[in-house]
Design an enzyme around this catalytic site. Structure first.
Site, PDB file in Angstrom:
ATOM      1  N   GLU A  39       1.083  -1.265  -0.010  1.00 36.72           N
ATOM      2  CA  GLU A  39       0.128   0.058  -0.273  1.00 36.72           C
ATOM      3  C   GLU A  39       0.864   1.588  -0.189  1.00 36.72           C
ATOM      4  OE1 GLU A  39      -4.464  -0.577   1.753  1.00 36.72           O
ATOM      5  OE2 GLU A  39      -2.804  -1.305   3.324  1.00 36.72           O
ATOM      6  N   HIS A  40       1.666   1.294  -1.101  1.00 38.71           N
ATOM      7  CA  HIS A  40       2.793   2.196  -1.258  1.00 38.71           C
ATOM      8  C   HIS A  40       3.374   2.829  -2.620  1.00 38.71           C
ATOM      9  CE1 HIS A  40       5.717  -0.129   0.675  1.00 38.71           C
ATOM     10  NE2 HIS A  40       6.440  -0.285  -0.649  1.00 38.71           N
ATOM     11  N   ALA A  41       3.841   3.237  -2.640  1.00 32.75           N
ATOM     12  CA  ALA A  41       4.801   3.334  -3.878  1.00 32.75           C
ATOM     13  C   ALA A  41       6.060   3.620  -3.756  1.00 32.75           C
ATOM     14  CB  ALA A  41       4.466   4.253  -4.970  1.00 32.75           C
TER      15      ALA A  41
END
Lengths: 174, 174
Positions: free
Chosen positions: A86-88
């Site tokens: 749930e991140h980049a």
């Protein structure tokens, strides 16, 4: 959303093209690279050597990966209901391998979204920088190994999806 | 054998200092390096991060390893009765982690021999070049990940123990 193919909202239960990519690779050669609809994402099938003493799968950094890693980490004992990722990353590229067990990985470039099922230890999923990634559905025995292009840097993380979208769709933000 | 501490002949059932090293690390700090009696061999306890979503263990190549790896491989589905390794490398250094399950590793510099029990995913065993290594006692679920300093090169292998001894004990060969 005009001018963009729809992305599927709602992460975990998104049908996406679930596991289709992996199936395609299974039907193809023993090793190779499948290019995803998500910008830059690649599913690699790595060489696997089997003999009476077990299996071995290898990655030569200069030959088999899209980048030379500077860091390695492995994730384990993840409760099945938990969601990770749930991140980049702004700069860091990653190469994900479920060296044990299986898990699902959603990849998203802000426009296209595709889900992969990492269920064999010779599948490696390349996520270029600026790819939103979600991992979920870890089997009880799963171990996810990640090779990363850069040392750990908390400043490299984008943790808000809205911010990620504004960076990947600058024309809409204007 | 004059002038040399005895090495224990017979690989697998050698009592050696079985698992002593790992026990020492357990009693020490959460991270650190244990220096083996075998020349250059080190048992590293790596940082482990735990939260509600599982465990993560990381190695920054520049900081946490004695060398910068150029290759990675993982070994799995090894029948319990099988023995792997039984060779040394002339130039290649390796860092071994049982990212899942457990196994035993015998290390041998031609003079000293020590056995390690890799039974936690945050233990990393460094084998410098010219270390004879044997892995055995793989648990059914074991996955051994190896970071290697050099690309694969069959010429780098020493597969005959007599040759290994002649190279590590040149004074006796003369």
């Amino acid at each position: 959303m005009q001018g963009h193919p729809a992305i599927i909202v709602g992460y975990v239960d998104a049908p996406a093209r679930s596991a289709v990519a992996a199936e395609q690779v299974r039907g193809a050669a023993h090793s190779g690279v499948l290019v995803s609809a998500v910008r830059g994402v690649q599913l690699h099938t790595l060489r696997e050597v089997q003999d009476l003493r077990g299996f071995l799968c290898a990655a030569e950094f200069d030959l088999d990966l899209p980048f030379v890693p500077k860091r390695c980490f492995w994730v384990y004992a993840v409760p099945n209901q938990q969601i990770r990722g749930e991140h980049a990353h702004r700069q860091c590229a990653q190469f994900l391998v479920a060296v044990k067990g299986q898990l699902r990985v959603v990849t998203d470039d802000g426009t296209q979204r595709e889900e992969f099922w990492l269920d064999r230890p010779n599948l490696g999923l390349y996520l270029p920088p600026m790819t939103w990634g979600i991992q979920y559905g870890y089997s009880e025995d799963a171990v996810l190994m990640v090779l990363a292009s850069d040392p750990y840097d908390p400043q490299d993380y984008i943790r808000q999806y809205d911010e990620f979208l504004s960076l990947t769709r600058p024309q809409e933000a204007a």
